[in-house]
Design an enzyme around this catalytic site. Structure first.
Site, PDB file in Angstrom:
ATOM      1  CE1 TYR A 169      -3.644  -1.648   6.227  1.00  2.95           C
ATOM      2  CE2 TYR A 169      -2.669   0.684   5.443  1.00  2.95           C
ATOM      3  CZ  TYR A 169      -3.191  -0.755   5.062  1.00  2.95           C
ATOM      4  OH  TYR A 169      -3.679  -0.905   3.809  1.00  2.95           O
ATOM      5  CB  THR A 224      -0.817  -0.006   1.307  1.00  2.00           C
ATOM      6  OG1 THR A 224      -1.360   1.498   1.521  1.00  2.00           O
ATOM      7  CG2 THR A 224      -0.233  -0.380   2.326  1.00  2.00           C
ATOM      8  CE  LYS A 252      -2.170  -4.229   3.876  1.00  2.12           C
ATOM      9  NZ  LYS A 252      -2.266  -5.432   2.854  1.00  2.12           N
ATOM     10  CD  GLU A 288      -1.898   5.169   5.072  1.00  7.02           C
ATOM     11  OE1 GLU A 288      -1.350   5.310   6.031  1.00  7.02           O
ATOM     12  OE2 GLU A 288      -2.205   6.108   4.370  1.00  7.02           O
TER      13      GLU A 288
HETATM   14  O1  G4F Z   1     -10.584   6.890   3.700  1.00  6.80           O
HETATM   15  P1  G4F Z   1      -9.533   6.912   4.547  1.00  6.80           P
HETATM   16  O2  G4F Z   1      -9.719   6.036   5.853  1.00  6.80           O
HETATM   17  O3  G4F Z   1      -8.291   6.159   3.666  1.00  6.80           O
HETATM   18  P2  G4F Z   1      -6.633   6.090   4.015  1.00  6.80           P
HETATM   19  O4  G4F Z   1      -6.315   6.256   5.572  1.00  6.80           O
HETATM   20  O5  G4F Z   1      -5.887   6.742   2.977  1.00  6.80           O
HETATM   21  O6  G4F Z   1      -6.315   4.587   3.878  1.00  6.80           O
HETATM   22  C1  G4F Z   1      -6.746   3.707   2.665  1.00  6.80           C
HETATM   23  O7  G4F Z   1      -6.045   3.809   1.631  1.00  6.80           O
HETATM   24  C2  G4F Z   1      -4.891   3.168   1.905  1.00  6.80           C
HETATM   25  C3  G4F Z   1      -3.976   3.419   0.534  1.00  6.80           C
HETATM   26  O8  G4F Z   1      -3.254   4.443   0.687  1.00  6.80           O
HETATM   27  C4  G4F Z   1      -5.131   1.823   2.319  1.00  6.80           C
HETATM   28  F1  G4F Z   1      -3.691   0.997   2.374  1.00  6.80           F
HETATM   29  C5  G4F Z   1      -5.654   1.927   3.491  1.00  6.80           C
HETATM   30  O9  G4F Z   1      -5.922   0.221   3.741  1.00  6.80           O
HETATM   31  C6  G4F Z   1      -6.993   2.460   3.307  1.00  6.80           C
HETATM   32  O10 G4F Z   1      -7.808   1.766   2.253  1.00  6.80           O
HETATM   33  O11 G4F Z   1      -8.859   8.355   4.869  1.00  6.80           O
HETATM   34  C7  G4F Z   1      -8.324   9.236   3.800  1.00  6.80           C
HETATM   35  C8  G4F Z   1      -8.294  10.429   4.521  1.00  6.80           C
HETATM   36  C9  G4F Z   1      -7.175  10.497   5.533  1.00  6.80           C
HETATM   37  O12 G4F Z   1      -6.162  11.491   5.781  1.00  6.80           O
HETATM   38  C10 G4F Z   1      -8.020  10.740   6.900  1.00  6.80           C
HETATM   39  O13 G4F Z   1      -7.487  11.261   8.151  1.00  6.80           O
HETATM   40  O14 G4F Z   1      -9.255  11.017   5.100  1.00  6.80           O
HETATM   41  C11 G4F Z   1      -9.082  11.765   6.377  1.00  6.80           C
HETATM   42  N1  G4F Z   1     -10.388  11.933   7.233  1.00  6.80           N
HETATM   43  C12 G4F Z   1     -10.818  12.907   7.294  1.00  6.80           C
HETATM   44  N2  G4F Z   1     -12.174  12.528   7.969  1.00  6.80           N
HETATM   45  C13 G4F Z   1     -11.147  10.718   7.304  1.00  6.80           C
HETATM   46  C14 G4F Z   1     -12.291  11.255   7.945  1.00  6.80           C
HETATM   47  N3  G4F Z   1     -10.907   9.429   7.232  1.00  6.80           N
HETATM   48  C15 G4F Z   1     -11.873   8.584   7.567  1.00  6.80           C
HETATM   49  N4  G4F Z   1     -11.831   7.057   7.524  1.00  6.80           N
HETATM   50  N5  G4F Z   1     -13.061   9.097   8.419  1.00  6.80           N
HETATM   51  C16 G4F Z   1     -13.323  10.313   8.480  1.00  6.80           C
HETATM   52  O15 G4F Z   1     -14.149  10.828   9.207  1.00  6.80           O
END
Ligand code: G4F
Length: 330
Positions: free
Chosen positions: A154, A126, A158, A128
Protein backbone atom coordinates in the site's frame (compact mmCIF):
# COMPACT_ATOMS: atom_id res chain seq x y z
CA UNK A 1 -20.06 30.41 -11.31
CA UNK A 2 -20.96 27.51 -9.01
CA UNK A 3 -18.00 25.24 -8.35
CA UNK A 4 -18.24 21.57 -9.09
CA UNK A 5 -16.22 18.77 -7.49
CA UNK A 6 -15.69 15.15 -8.46
CA UNK A 7 -14.70 12.90 -5.55
CA UNK A 8 -13.36 9.40 -6.09
CA UNK A 9 -13.67 7.19 -3.02
CA UNK A 10 -17.08 8.67 -2.17
CA UNK A 11 -18.05 5.52 -0.20
CA UNK A 12 -15.19 5.94 2.28
CA UNK A 13 -14.84 7.97 5.47
CA UNK A 14 -12.99 10.84 3.80
CA UNK A 15 -15.42 10.93 0.88
CA UNK A 16 -18.22 11.40 3.41
CA UNK A 17 -16.59 14.30 5.26
CA UNK A 18 -15.35 16.05 2.13
CA UNK A 19 -18.71 15.77 0.32
CA UNK A 20 -20.48 17.32 3.33
CA UNK A 21 -17.98 20.16 3.51
CA UNK A 22 -18.19 20.93 -0.21
CA UNK A 23 -21.99 20.81 -0.12
CA UNK A 24 -21.94 23.34 2.75
CA UNK A 25 -19.71 25.48 0.55
CA UNK A 26 -22.34 25.30 -2.20
CA UNK A 27 -20.44 23.07 -4.63
CA UNK A 28 -22.16 20.69 -7.00
CA UNK A 29 -20.79 17.41 -5.70
CA UNK A 30 -20.27 14.30 -7.86
CA UNK A 31 -18.99 10.98 -6.53
CA UNK A 32 -17.40 8.17 -8.51
CA UNK A 33 -18.80 4.81 -7.43
CA UNK A 34 -17.43 1.47 -8.48
CA UNK A 35 -19.29 -1.39 -10.07
CA UNK A 36 -22.77 -2.67 -10.61
CA UNK A 37 -24.81 -3.17 -7.43
CA UNK A 38 -22.14 -1.65 -5.19
CA UNK A 39 -23.28 -2.69 -1.67
CA UNK A 40 -22.36 0.74 -0.28
CA UNK A 41 -24.46 2.67 -2.81
CA UNK A 42 -27.65 2.75 -0.71
CA UNK A 43 -25.71 3.99 2.33
CA UNK A 44 -24.12 6.82 0.32
CA UNK A 45 -27.48 7.77 -1.15
CA UNK A 46 -28.91 7.93 2.38
CA UNK A 47 -26.02 9.81 4.01
CA UNK A 48 -25.17 12.11 1.11
CA UNK A 49 -28.45 12.65 -0.81
CA UNK A 50 -27.07 15.77 -2.52
CA UNK A 51 -24.25 13.86 -4.28
CA UNK A 52 -24.71 12.79 -7.91
CA UNK A 53 -23.18 9.35 -8.27
CA UNK A 54 -21.36 8.37 -11.46
CA UNK A 55 -20.34 4.78 -12.07
CA UNK A 56 -16.66 4.32 -12.80
CA UNK A 57 -13.45 2.69 -11.72
CA UNK A 58 -9.93 4.02 -11.20
CA UNK A 59 -8.54 1.15 -13.26
CA UNK A 60 -10.69 2.10 -16.28
CA UNK A 61 -9.57 5.38 -17.83
CA UNK A 62 -12.53 5.53 -20.22
CA UNK A 63 -14.90 5.62 -17.24
CA UNK A 64 -12.84 8.44 -15.73
CA UNK A 65 -12.97 10.50 -18.93
CA UNK A 66 -16.74 9.95 -19.01
CA UNK A 67 -17.06 11.02 -15.35
CA UNK A 68 -15.16 14.24 -16.09
CA UNK A 69 -17.41 14.92 -19.09
CA UNK A 70 -20.51 14.50 -16.91
CA UNK A 71 -19.35 16.37 -13.82
CA UNK A 72 -17.39 19.14 -15.56
CA UNK A 73 -15.49 19.56 -12.29
CA UNK A 74 -13.48 22.58 -11.25
CA UNK A 75 -11.83 20.34 -8.61
CA UNK A 76 -11.10 16.60 -8.55
CA UNK A 77 -10.28 14.88 -5.24
CA UNK A 78 -8.74 11.44 -5.65
CA UNK A 79 -9.55 9.66 -2.38
CA UNK A 80 -10.17 6.20 -3.85
CA UNK A 81 -7.71 3.45 -3.00
CA UNK A 82 -7.30 0.00 -1.59
CA UNK A 83 -6.53 1.63 1.72
CA UNK A 84 -6.14 -1.17 4.27
CA UNK A 85 -2.42 -1.67 4.86
CA UNK A 86 -2.78 -5.27 6.10
CA UNK A 87 -4.95 -6.23 3.14
CA UNK A 88 -2.41 -4.80 0.68
CA UNK A 89 -0.01 -7.62 1.64
CA UNK A 90 -2.68 -10.14 0.56
CA UNK A 91 -3.52 -8.43 -2.73
CA UNK A 92 -0.41 -6.45 -3.70
CA UNK A 93 -1.01 -6.44 -7.45
CA UNK A 94 -4.54 -5.12 -7.23
CA UNK A 95 -3.24 -2.56 -4.73
CA UNK A 96 -0.61 -1.41 -7.24
CA UNK A 97 -3.23 -1.19 -10.01
CA UNK A 98 -5.76 0.82 -8.00
CA UNK A 99 -3.79 2.76 -5.41
CA UNK A 100 -0.77 3.40 -7.66
CA UNK A 101 -1.59 3.27 -11.35
CA UNK A 102 -5.14 4.47 -10.71
CA UNK A 103 -3.66 7.88 -9.90
CA UNK A 104 -1.98 7.98 -13.31
CA UNK A 105 -5.28 7.04 -14.95
CA UNK A 106 -7.12 9.93 -13.38
CA UNK A 107 -4.32 12.41 -14.08
CA UNK A 108 -4.28 11.32 -17.72
CA UNK A 109 -8.08 11.51 -17.91
CA UNK A 110 -7.88 15.11 -16.64
CA UNK A 111 -5.01 16.03 -18.96
CA UNK A 112 -6.78 14.62 -22.03
CA UNK A 113 -10.18 16.16 -21.19
CA UNK A 114 -9.19 19.52 -19.77
CA UNK A 115 -7.63 21.36 -22.71
CA UNK A 116 -7.53 24.67 -20.82
CA UNK A 117 -5.74 23.09 -17.83
CA UNK A 118 -8.26 24.54 -15.38
CA UNK A 119 -9.12 21.56 -13.18
CA UNK A 120 -7.46 21.52 -9.76
CA UNK A 121 -6.44 18.09 -8.49
CA UNK A 122 -5.98 16.68 -4.99
CA UNK A 123 -4.13 13.42 -4.40
CA UNK A 124 -4.60 11.57 -1.10
CA UNK A 125 -1.01 10.81 -0.17
CA UNK A 126 -0.27 9.26 3.21
CA UNK A 127 2.10 9.06 6.16
CA UNK A 128 2.47 5.35 5.30
CA UNK A 129 4.99 6.55 2.68
CA UNK A 130 7.42 7.43 5.49
CA UNK A 131 7.47 3.97 7.01
CA UNK A 132 8.36 4.92 10.59
CA UNK A 133 12.00 3.88 10.36
CA UNK A 134 15.28 5.68 11.12
CA UNK A 135 14.31 8.91 9.48
CA UNK A 136 11.73 9.76 12.09
CA UNK A 137 13.75 12.70 13.37
CA UNK A 138 13.00 12.46 17.11
CA UNK A 139 10.82 15.22 18.48
CA UNK A 140 10.45 16.94 15.10
CA UNK A 141 8.20 14.58 13.20
CA UNK A 142 7.93 13.96 9.50
CA UNK A 143 7.45 17.03 7.33
CA UNK A 144 7.15 17.43 3.57
CA UNK A 145 10.93 17.03 3.08
CA UNK A 146 11.41 13.85 5.13
CA UNK A 147 12.70 10.74 3.37
CA UNK A 148 10.31 8.04 2.27
CA UNK A 149 10.66 4.35 3.11
CA UNK A 150 7.27 2.65 2.65
CA UNK A 151 6.80 -0.66 4.48
CA UNK A 152 3.81 -2.19 2.66
CA UNK A 153 2.53 -2.71 -0.89
CA UNK A 154 0.00 0.00 0.00
CA UNK A 155 2.72 2.47 1.00
CA UNK A 156 4.74 1.72 -2.13
CA UNK A 157 1.69 2.19 -4.38
CA UNK A 158 0.85 5.47 -2.62
CA UNK A 159 4.39 6.67 -3.18
CA UNK A 160 3.96 6.11 -6.91
CA UNK A 161 0.72 8.14 -6.77
CA UNK A 162 2.53 10.89 -4.89
CA UNK A 163 5.39 11.17 -7.37
CA UNK A 164 3.28 10.90 -10.50
CA UNK A 165 1.13 13.75 -9.18
CA UNK A 166 4.23 15.89 -8.62
CA UNK A 167 5.45 14.87 -12.06
CA UNK A 168 2.22 16.03 -13.74
CA UNK A 169 2.45 19.30 -11.85
CA UNK A 170 6.01 19.85 -13.03
CA UNK A 171 5.53 18.51 -16.57
CA UNK A 172 2.16 19.98 -17.52
CA UNK A 173 1.72 22.85 -15.08
CA UNK A 174 -1.32 21.19 -13.52
CA UNK A 175 -2.68 22.61 -10.27
CA UNK A 176 -2.09 19.24 -8.57
CA UNK A 177 -1.48 18.99 -4.81
CA UNK A 178 -0.74 16.10 -2.47
CA UNK A 179 -2.05 15.98 1.08
CA UNK A 180 0.24 13.77 3.15
CA UNK A 181 -2.31 12.82 5.77
CA UNK A 182 -1.48 11.06 8.99
CA UNK A 183 -4.05 8.68 10.46
CA UNK A 184 -7.46 10.29 10.70
CA UNK A 185 -10.37 8.56 12.35
CA UNK A 186 -13.92 9.07 13.57
CA UNK A 187 -17.38 7.51 13.69
CA UNK A 188 -17.39 6.97 9.91
CA UNK A 189 -14.17 4.91 10.01
CA UNK A 190 -14.49 1.33 8.74
CA UNK A 191 -14.54 -1.45 11.34
CA UNK A 192 -11.40 -2.99 9.82
CA UNK A 193 -9.19 -0.16 11.15
CA UNK A 194 -7.84 -0.47 14.66
CA UNK A 195 -9.45 2.62 16.25
CA UNK A 196 -12.98 1.82 15.14
CA UNK A 197 -12.48 -1.88 15.82
CA UNK A 198 -11.63 -0.91 19.41
CA UNK A 199 -14.38 1.69 19.90
CA UNK A 200 -16.97 -0.73 18.56
CA UNK A 201 -15.73 -3.64 20.69
CA UNK A 202 -15.60 -1.47 23.82
CA UNK A 203 -19.23 -0.48 23.26
CA UNK A 204 -20.26 -4.10 22.69
CA UNK A 205 -18.31 -5.36 25.71
CA UNK A 206 -19.90 -2.76 27.98
CA UNK A 207 -23.35 -3.76 26.71
CA UNK A 208 -22.62 -7.47 27.28
CA UNK A 209 -22.72 -8.30 23.54
CA UNK A 210 -19.07 -9.35 23.23
CA UNK A 211 -16.57 -10.85 25.69
CA UNK A 212 -13.21 -9.67 24.35
CA UNK A 213 -11.43 -8.16 21.36
CA UNK A 214 -8.69 -9.79 19.28
CA UNK A 215 -5.92 -7.48 18.06
CA UNK A 216 -2.50 -7.80 16.46
CA UNK A 217 0.55 -5.74 17.41
CA UNK A 218 -0.22 -3.35 20.30
CA UNK A 219 3.12 -1.54 20.25
CA UNK A 220 2.76 0.76 17.19
CA UNK A 221 2.21 4.46 17.73
CA UNK A 222 0.20 6.69 15.45
CA UNK A 223 -0.48 10.40 14.98
CA UNK A 224 -4.27 10.12 15.20
CA UNK A 225 -6.56 13.04 14.31
CA UNK A 226 -10.25 13.51 13.52
CA UNK A 227 -11.18 12.94 9.86
CA UNK A 228 -13.63 15.88 9.79
CA UNK A 229 -10.76 18.29 10.49
CA UNK A 230 -8.68 16.83 7.64
CA UNK A 231 -11.36 17.37 4.95
CA UNK A 232 -11.03 21.12 5.57
CA UNK A 233 -7.27 20.87 4.97
CA UNK A 234 -7.78 19.05 1.64
CA UNK A 235 -10.12 21.78 0.43
CA UNK A 236 -7.77 24.55 1.54
CA UNK A 237 -4.94 23.04 -0.52
CA UNK A 238 -6.95 23.49 -3.70
CA UNK A 239 -7.85 27.10 -2.86
CA UNK A 240 -4.19 28.20 -2.95
CA UNK A 241 -2.91 30.15 -5.97
CA UNK A 242 -0.12 27.61 -6.34
CA UNK A 243 -0.26 23.83 -5.91
CA UNK A 244 1.94 22.12 -3.32
CA UNK A 245 2.35 19.25 -0.88
CA UNK A 246 1.24 19.49 2.73
CA UNK A 247 1.45 17.28 5.81
CA UNK A 248 -1.78 17.21 7.83
CA UNK A 249 -1.18 15.80 11.31
CA UNK A 250 -1.70 16.57 14.99
CA UNK A 251 1.98 16.62 15.98
CA UNK A 252 1.32 14.04 18.74
CA UNK A 253 1.80 10.29 18.72
CA UNK A 254 0.00 7.71 20.87
CA UNK A 255 0.19 3.95 21.21
CA UNK A 256 -2.64 1.50 20.69
CA UNK A 257 -2.40 0.84 24.44
CA UNK A 258 -3.19 4.52 25.12
CA UNK A 259 -6.20 4.31 22.79
CA UNK A 260 -7.38 1.21 24.68
CA UNK A 261 -6.89 2.99 28.05
CA UNK A 262 -9.07 5.94 27.10
CA UNK A 263 -11.69 3.89 25.24
CA UNK A 264 -12.25 1.42 28.10
CA UNK A 265 -12.25 4.24 30.70
CA UNK A 266 -15.08 5.83 28.74
CA UNK A 267 -17.29 2.87 29.76
CA UNK A 268 -15.90 2.69 33.30
CA UNK A 269 -13.37 -0.13 32.80
CA UNK A 270 -9.95 0.83 34.18
CA UNK A 271 -8.00 -2.34 33.26
CA UNK A 272 -8.52 -3.48 29.66
CA UNK A 273 -6.06 -6.41 29.75
CA UNK A 274 -8.67 -9.09 30.58
CA UNK A 275 -10.65 -8.00 27.52
CA UNK A 276 -7.87 -7.96 24.93
CA UNK A 277 -6.33 -11.03 23.27
CA UNK A 278 -3.54 -10.98 20.76
CA UNK A 279 -4.01 -12.89 17.52
CA UNK A 280 -1.11 -13.25 15.04
CA UNK A 281 -3.71 -13.15 12.25
CA UNK A 282 -3.80 -9.36 12.65
CA UNK A 283 -0.03 -8.88 12.51
CA UNK A 284 1.69 -7.63 9.35
CA UNK A 285 4.81 -8.96 7.59
CA UNK A 286 6.41 -5.53 8.09
CA UNK A 287 5.19 -2.94 10.57
CA UNK A 288 5.30 0.84 10.77
CA UNK A 289 6.32 1.26 14.40
CA UNK A 290 5.83 4.96 14.93
CA UNK A 291 4.36 7.88 13.02
CA UNK A 292 4.58 11.49 14.11
CA UNK A 293 3.75 14.32 11.73
CA UNK A 294 4.89 17.92 11.62
CA UNK A 295 2.01 20.06 10.29
CA UNK A 296 3.80 23.44 10.51
CA UNK A 297 3.63 24.17 6.79
CA UNK A 298 -0.14 23.53 6.65
CA UNK A 299 -0.65 25.65 9.77
CA UNK A 300 1.36 28.54 8.35
CA UNK A 301 0.34 28.50 4.67
CA UNK A 302 -3.18 27.08 4.82
CA UNK A 303 -4.13 28.38 8.27
CA UNK A 304 -5.19 24.80 9.04
CA UNK A 305 -5.14 23.31 12.53
CA UNK A 306 -6.76 20.23 13.96
CA UNK A 307 -9.68 21.01 16.28
CA UNK A 308 -10.33 17.65 17.97
CA UNK A 309 -7.63 16.32 20.31
CA UNK A 310 -6.80 12.68 21.04
CA UNK A 311 -9.02 12.20 24.14
CA UNK A 312 -11.85 14.03 22.32
CA UNK A 313 -11.49 11.70 19.34
CA UNK A 314 -11.61 8.52 21.45
CA UNK A 315 -14.61 9.81 23.39
CA UNK A 316 -16.47 10.73 20.18
CA UNK A 317 -15.88 7.28 18.69
CA UNK A 318 -16.91 5.30 21.79
CA UNK A 319 -20.02 7.44 22.33
CA UNK A 320 -21.04 6.93 18.71
CA UNK A 321 -20.62 3.16 18.93
CA UNK A 322 -22.47 3.01 22.24
CA UNK A 323 -25.42 4.77 20.62
CA UNK A 324 -25.35 2.50 17.54
CA UNK A 325 -24.90 -0.72 19.50
CA UNK A 326 -27.62 0.17 22.02
CA UNK A 327 -30.07 0.39 19.11
CA UNK A 328 -29.04 -2.76 17.21
CA UNK A 329 -30.11 -6.25 18.35
CA UNK A 330 -27.11 -8.48 17.39
O1 G4F B 1 -5.81 1.18 11.87
P1 G4F B 1 -4.75 0.62 11.01
O2 G4F B 1 -5.14 -0.48 10.11
O3 G4F B 1 -4.13 1.86 10.22
P2 G4F B 1 -2.75 2.06 9.44
O4 G4F B 1 -2.14 0.79 9.07
O5 G4F B 1 -1.92 3.00 10.26
O6 G4F B 1 -3.22 2.78 8.10
C1 G4F B 1 -4.20 3.82 8.10
O7 G4F B 1 -3.56 5.07 8.20
C2 G4F B 1 -2.71 5.40 7.09
C3 G4F B 1 -2.10 6.78 7.35
O8 G4F B 1 -0.84 6.62 7.95
C4 G4F B 1 -3.52 5.37 5.81
F1 G4F B 1 -2.72 5.68 4.75
C5 G4F B 1 -4.13 4.00 5.61
O9 G4F B 1 -4.94 3.99 4.44
C6 G4F B 1 -5.01 3.69 6.82
O10 G4F B 1 -6.06 4.60 6.85
O11 G4F B 1 -3.54 0.09 11.90
C7 G4F B 1 -2.90 0.93 12.85
C8 G4F B 1 -1.95 0.09 13.65
C9 G4F B 1 -1.02 -0.79 12.82
O12 G4F B 1 0.27 -0.70 13.35
C10 G4F B 1 -1.55 -2.20 12.98
O13 G4F B 1 -0.58 -3.23 12.87
O14 G4F B 1 -2.70 -0.84 14.45
C11 G4F B 1 -2.08 -2.11 14.39
N1 G4F B 1 -3.09 -3.12 14.73
C12 G4F B 1 -3.05 -3.95 15.80
N2 G4F B 1 -4.10 -4.77 15.80
C13 G4F B 1 -4.20 -3.40 14.03
C14 G4F B 1 -4.85 -4.44 14.71
N3 G4F B 1 -4.70 -2.85 12.90
C15 G4F B 1 -5.88 -3.34 12.44
N4 G4F B 1 -6.40 -2.78 11.32
N5 G4F B 1 -6.54 -4.38 13.07
C16 G4F B 1 -6.05 -4.97 14.21
O15 G4F B 1 -6.66 -5.88 14.76
Amino acid sequence: MKKSALITGITGQDGYHLAKLLHEKKYNVFGLIRGQQNPKKAEVEKNLPFVTLIEGDLTDISSLIRAIEIAEPTEVYNLAAISHVGYSFKDPILTADVTGKGVLNILEAIRLSDKENKIRFYQASTSEMFGGLDYNRPGKGYDEDALFHPRSPYGVAKLYGHWITKNYRESYGMHASCGILFNHEGPMRGLEFVTRKISNAVARISLGKQKYIELGNLEPKRDWGYAGDYAEGMWRMLQQDKPGDYVLATGETHSIGEFLDLAFKEVGISDWKPYVKQNPKFMRPAEVDILLGNPQKAEKVLGWKREVDFPGLVKMMVKNDLALESKSKD
